[in-house]
Design a protein around this motif. Sequence first.
Motif, PDB file in Angstrom:
ATOM      1  N   SER A 135       0.813  -1.222   0.000  1.00  0.00           N
ATOM      2  CA  SER A 135       0.000   0.000   0.000  1.00  0.00           C
ATOM      3  C   SER A 135       0.852   1.280   0.000  1.00  0.00           C
ATOM      4  CB  SER A 135      -0.972  -0.031   1.183  1.00  0.00           C
ATOM      5  OG  SER A 135      -0.271  -0.221   2.371  1.00  0.00           O
ATOM      6  N   TRP A 137       1.207   5.799   0.710  1.00  0.00           N
ATOM      7  CA  TRP A 137       1.226   6.653   1.897  1.00  0.00           C
ATOM      8  C   TRP A 137       0.107   7.687   1.950  1.00  0.00           C
ATOM      9  CZ3 TRP A 137       1.602  11.457  -0.153  1.00  0.00           C
ATOM     10  CH2 TRP A 137       2.288  11.609  -1.356  1.00  0.00           C
ATOM     11  N   LEU A 143      -6.232   2.512   2.485  1.00  0.00           N
ATOM     12  CA  LEU A 143      -5.739   1.753   1.334  1.00  0.00           C
ATOM     13  C   LEU A 143      -4.999   0.478   1.747  1.00  0.00           C
ATOM     14  CD1 LEU A 143      -4.701   4.737  -0.954  1.00  0.00           C
ATOM     15  CD2 LEU A 143      -6.799   3.364  -1.044  1.00  0.00           C
ATOM     16  N   LYS A 161       2.407  -5.059   3.304  1.00  0.00           N
ATOM     17  CA  LYS A 161       3.574  -4.179   3.389  1.00  0.00           C
ATOM     18  C   LYS A 161       3.097  -2.751   3.183  1.00  0.00           C
ATOM     19  CE  LYS A 161       6.603  -2.294   0.969  1.00  0.00           C
ATOM     20  NZ  LYS A 161       6.666  -1.047   1.769  1.00  0.00           N
ATOM     21  N   GLU A 164       6.695   2.764   3.493  1.00  0.00           N
ATOM     22  CA  GLU A 164       7.767   3.179   4.415  1.00  0.00           C
ATOM     23  C   GLU A 164       7.680   4.667   4.728  1.00  0.00           C
ATOM     24  OE1 GLU A 164       7.903   2.297   1.323  1.00  0.00           O
ATOM     25  OE2 GLU A 164       9.645   3.058   0.213  1.00  0.00           O
ATOM     26  N   LYS A 194      11.056  -0.430  -0.413  1.00  0.00           N
ATOM     27  CA  LYS A 194      11.006  -0.995  -1.756  1.00  0.00           C
ATOM     28  C   LYS A 194      11.660  -2.386  -1.859  1.00  0.00           C
ATOM     29  CE  LYS A 194      12.951   0.703  -6.054  1.00  0.00           C
ATOM     30  NZ  LYS A 194      13.629   1.819  -6.702  1.00  0.00           N
ATOM     31  N   PHE A 210      -1.928  -4.445  -5.259  1.00  0.00           N
ATOM     32  CA  PHE A 210      -0.997  -3.322  -5.124  1.00  0.00           C
ATOM     33  C   PHE A 210      -1.701  -1.988  -5.347  1.00  0.00           C
ATOM     34  CE2 PHE A 210       1.698  -0.189  -7.273  1.00  0.00           C
ATOM     35  CZ  PHE A 210       2.636   0.033  -6.272  1.00  0.00           C
ATOM     36  N   GLY A 212      -0.424   2.022  -5.681  1.00  0.00           N
ATOM     37  CA  GLY A 212       0.759   2.888  -5.707  1.00  0.00           C
ATOM     38  C   GLY A 212       0.983   3.464  -7.088  1.00  0.00           C
ATOM     39  N   SER A 213       2.232   3.742  -7.391  1.00  0.00           N
ATOM     40  CA  SER A 213       2.539   4.443  -8.646  1.00  0.00           C
ATOM     41  C   SER A 213       2.494   3.505  -9.858  1.00  0.00           C
ATOM     42  CB  SER A 213       3.921   5.075  -8.548  1.00  0.00           C
ATOM     43  OG  SER A 213       4.886   4.052  -8.395  1.00  0.00           O
ATOM     44  N   THR A 216       5.864   1.452 -10.223  1.00  0.00           N
ATOM     45  CA  THR A 216       5.982   0.251  -9.385  1.00  0.00           C
ATOM     46  C   THR A 216       4.954  -0.795  -9.822  1.00  0.00           C
ATOM     47  OG1 THR A 216       6.560   1.719  -7.563  1.00  0.00           O
ATOM     48  CG2 THR A 216       6.103  -0.548  -6.989  1.00  0.00           C
ATOM     49  N   GLU A 234      -3.912  -0.843  -8.483  1.00  0.00           N
ATOM     50  CA  GLU A 234      -4.651   0.423  -8.322  1.00  0.00           C
ATOM     51  C   GLU A 234      -3.609   1.529  -8.410  1.00  0.00           C
ATOM     52  OE1 GLU A 234      -7.873   0.734  -8.025  1.00  0.00           O
ATOM     53  OE2 GLU A 234      -8.465  -1.330  -7.665  1.00  0.00           O
ATOM     54  N   LEU A 235      -3.566   2.231  -9.547  1.00  0.00           N
ATOM     55  CA  LEU A 235      -2.428   3.123  -9.796  1.00  0.00           C
ATOM     56  C   LEU A 235      -2.846   4.595  -9.887  1.00  0.00           C
ATOM     57  CD1 LEU A 235      -0.723   0.744 -12.399  1.00  0.00           C
ATOM     58  CD2 LEU A 235      -0.519   0.733  -9.911  1.00  0.00           C
ATOM     59  N   GLY A 236      -2.010   5.396 -10.506  1.00  0.00           N
ATOM     60  CA  GLY A 236      -2.193   6.845 -10.478  1.00  0.00           C
ATOM     61  C   GLY A 236      -3.296   7.375 -11.393  1.00  0.00           C
ATOM     62  N   CYS A 268      -5.293   9.921  -5.483  1.00  0.00           N
ATOM     63  CA  CYS A 268      -5.168   9.349  -6.829  1.00  0.00           C
ATOM     64  C   CYS A 268      -6.261   9.888  -7.743  1.00  0.00           C
ATOM     65  CB  CYS A 268      -5.204   7.829  -6.766  1.00  0.00           C
ATOM     66  SG  CYS A 268      -6.654   7.190  -5.913  1.00  0.00           S
ATOM     67  N   GLU A 360       1.038  12.926 -13.512  1.00  0.00           N
ATOM     68  CA  GLU A 360       0.363  13.047 -12.213  1.00  0.00           C
ATOM     69  C   GLU A 360       1.170  13.988 -11.313  1.00  0.00           C
ATOM     70  OE1 GLU A 360       0.412   9.648  -9.488  1.00  0.00           O
ATOM     71  OE2 GLU A 360      -1.738   9.936  -9.225  1.00  0.00           O
TER      72      GLU A 360
HETATM   73  P1  NAD Z   1       4.993   3.790  -4.790  1.00  0.00           P
HETATM   74  O1  NAD Z   1       4.728   2.987  -6.001  1.00  0.00           O
HETATM   75  O2  NAD Z   1       6.261   4.525  -4.712  1.00  0.00           O
HETATM   76  O3  NAD Z   1       4.959   2.868  -3.481  1.00  0.00           O
HETATM   77  C1  NAD Z   1       3.821   2.129  -3.123  1.00  0.00           C
HETATM   78  C2  NAD Z   1       4.259   0.925  -2.315  1.00  0.00           C
HETATM   79  O4  NAD Z   1       5.036   0.057  -3.125  1.00  0.00           O
HETATM   80  C3  NAD Z   1       5.106   1.261  -1.101  1.00  0.00           C
HETATM   81  O5  NAD Z   1       4.712   0.424  -0.035  1.00  0.00           O
HETATM   82  C4  NAD Z   1       6.517   0.913  -1.569  1.00  0.00           C
HETATM   83  O6  NAD Z   1       7.401   0.546  -0.533  1.00  0.00           O
HETATM   84  C5  NAD Z   1       6.246  -0.277  -2.466  1.00  0.00           C
HETATM   85  N1  NAD Z   1       7.246  -0.513  -3.518  1.00  0.00           N
HETATM   86  C6  NAD Z   1       8.014   0.393  -4.169  1.00  0.00           C
HETATM   87  N2  NAD Z   1       8.762  -0.210  -5.116  1.00  0.00           N
HETATM   88  C7  NAD Z   1       8.456  -1.538  -5.063  1.00  0.00           C
HETATM   89  C8  NAD Z   1       8.873  -2.685  -5.803  1.00  0.00           C
HETATM   90  N3  NAD Z   1       9.747  -2.583  -6.793  1.00  0.00           N
HETATM   91  N4  NAD Z   1       8.336  -3.883  -5.502  1.00  0.00           N
HETATM   92  C9  NAD Z   1       7.412  -3.991  -4.515  1.00  0.00           C
HETATM   93  N5  NAD Z   1       6.983  -2.946  -3.768  1.00  0.00           N
HETATM   94  C10 NAD Z   1       7.493  -1.727  -4.040  1.00  0.00           C
HETATM   95  O7  NAD Z   1       3.737   4.744  -4.620  1.00  0.00           O
HETATM   96  P2  NAD Z   1       3.481   5.853  -3.499  1.00  0.00           P
HETATM   97  O8  NAD Z   1       4.348   7.031  -3.786  1.00  0.00           O
HETATM   98  O9  NAD Z   1       3.537   5.226  -2.149  1.00  0.00           O
HETATM   99  O10 NAD Z   1       1.952   6.231  -3.753  1.00  0.00           O
HETATM  100  C11 NAD Z   1       1.537   7.255  -4.585  1.00  0.00           C
HETATM  101  C12 NAD Z   1       0.968   6.680  -5.859  1.00  0.00           C
HETATM  102  O11 NAD Z   1      -0.105   5.795  -5.547  1.00  0.00           O
HETATM  103  C13 NAD Z   1       0.357   7.741  -6.762  1.00  0.00           C
HETATM  104  O12 NAD Z   1       0.716   7.478  -8.082  1.00  0.00           O
HETATM  105  C14 NAD Z   1      -1.139   7.555  -6.569  1.00  0.00           C
HETATM  106  O13 NAD Z   1      -1.906   7.998  -7.631  1.00  0.00           O
HETATM  107  C15 NAD Z   1      -1.220   6.067  -6.377  1.00  0.00           C
HETATM  108  N6  NAD Z   1      -2.458   5.714  -5.695  1.00  0.00           N
HETATM  109  C16 NAD Z   1      -3.426   5.033  -6.388  1.00  0.00           C
HETATM  110  C17 NAD Z   1      -4.645   4.737  -5.792  1.00  0.00           C
HETATM  111  C18 NAD Z   1      -5.732   3.986  -6.508  1.00  0.00           C
HETATM  112  O14 NAD Z   1      -6.644   3.515  -5.846  1.00  0.00           O
HETATM  113  N7  NAD Z   1      -5.713   3.869  -7.824  1.00  0.00           N
HETATM  114  C19 NAD Z   1      -4.866   5.135  -4.472  1.00  0.00           C
HETATM  115  C20 NAD Z   1      -3.874   5.844  -3.826  1.00  0.00           C
HETATM  116  C21 NAD Z   1      -2.667   6.112  -4.435  1.00  0.00           C
END
Ligand code: NAD
Length: 505
Positions: A135, A137, A143, A161, A164, A194, A210, A212-213, A216, A234-236, A268, A360
């Motif tokens: 998830s 931050w 989330l 996880k 961080e 990461k 997952f 995040g971005s 990733t 679930e991404l950006g 997001c 984004e």
């Molecule tokens: P991020 O991808 O940097 O990190 C997300 C998670 O992935 C963290 O726990 C991180 O430690 C982990 N991670 C990073 N690299 C990894 C790897 N190679 N393998 C496995 N795990 C890894 O994203 P972020 O900066 O924490 O979150 C912001 C992003 O999340 C924005 O792009 C936002 O739009 C997106 N987001 C999407 C939604 C949705 O529902 N679509 C909701 C909230 C946030």
Amino acid sequence: MKNVLIAKHPATGETIDQWLETEIQHVPEMYEKASAAFKFWSSRSLETRLTFIKKMKQYLLDNMDEIVEEICSATGKVRTEALTADLMPVIDILQHYEKRAPKVLKRKRISTPLLFVGKSSYVDYFPLGTVLIISPWNYPFQLSMTPVISALIAGNSVILKPSEVTPTIGLLIEKIAREINLPKNVIQVAHGGKELGQELVSGTPDGIFFTGSVETGRKIGIEASKRFIPYTLELGGKDPMIVFEDAPLKRAVHGAVWGAFTNAGQVCMSVERVYVQSSVHGEFIDRLVEETKKLKIGEDVGSLTFQQQKEIIKDHVLDAIDKGALLLTGKHPDKWGESMYIEPMILTNITEDMKIVREETFGPVMPVIAFTTEEEAIQKANSTEFGLNASVWTKDSTKANRVTSRLVTGNAVINDVLISVANPHLPFGGVKSSGTGRYHGDEGLYTFSRQMSVMKDPGIKQKEINWYPYQNKYKKVRTLIRAYFSNNKQKAALLRSFYKQLLKK
Ligand code: NAD
């Protein structure tokens, strides 16, 4: 040697907590424990699993203020937003699934065509096994908890996880699991960044969820596909808001201000591009500026959570200003200093080559762009790689439906912003680079389930008509197909007679 994790308040820099990071070599053992916990947890009835869901809901209701405080100190959010957008949705999904899960996860009877007379069909749902949930931050509690809860109800064990960047939320979730006496290892929290995330993905999950971005998400999707591990991403987003001249304008202004600046824009589904029809563009901008200037930093708009995000926001705003954008509210990035509190920014004079329209931003920034025709608005709204959410503003319901149906997006809202995600009955997820798969709603339980389609015969007949021998069957079967697929009212009678004839042989 174990690393010590230190959690600091993002705005004040004050140390909140410190504890030990999960060691990478500990990952295989976590999967072993999760696998043992899965055997136990999945063998409990859904009713038993739901008793923990009830306890969890009660615990959250009884400890609302403490949880809100924890979320605020981890993220720098304002209290109202921690309550309404991070904690409340979790209580809501717990309540929703408590009622809905027995219907969703029970055996689903499926009709069986007359061609297969005598047989019955159904779909059964089983848990996947151990689900890895990673998830971000920005809404670290919601989330993490929403997929965790969905996976647990479906009968899976979970390794979570959390980010961080907001690590104390992992401790909070461990505490909740302990407080409600959730059986040991049904949820395990992996504390780290990461590298730990990568190691967990390379481990032995039976499913990955997952958030995040895009960057990733892409890596995780590739890794999971290599081993055919089911995954949801679930991404950006870069969500457009389209305001037509016949929109309820005052409401649209309030909607835009909230949609772009809530959670300091770190959402997001933030309103990241506002397209306004030229005839009302001037009036809309004036009202936007007026409403935005009323926002109070620290009360309405919280701090940024992540230093690196501040650099991205700065880069986007500077790029826009360099290319001719006008900053109507907020400060020029050169004047931001060290503070993590950023005043909301409205920008006009926007061109398509600016990062602020293509990438984004994830900050309190609202670029406003004029359009002339409906076609132009649709084309502009669809012009990025993202497809998470979008909003269409007009009092003309037919136009609203027409325009919305042409937007390439996983979710959309009419005369409102963001809110579709808050209805627990509605599935949620993105298209294009915003992700794949769904959660929330009934899909949110199926995402964490393995489906099995079953057809059952009472086992009375000696054989089936399509079985051996084929001798003398071709013509008869051909006649049968003709009769079956025609609109013949005597179909049932015909079929019965064919079956009898064929089975006599
Ligand atoms: P991020 O991808 O940097 O990190 C997300 C998670 O992935 C963290 O726990 C991180 O430690 C982990 N991670 C990073 N690299 C990894 C790897 N190679 N393998 C496995 N795990 C890894 O994203 P972020 O900066 O924490 O979150 C912001 C992003 O999340 C924005 O792009 C936002 O739009 C997106 N987001 C999407 C939604 C949705 O529902 N679509 C909701 C909230 C946030």
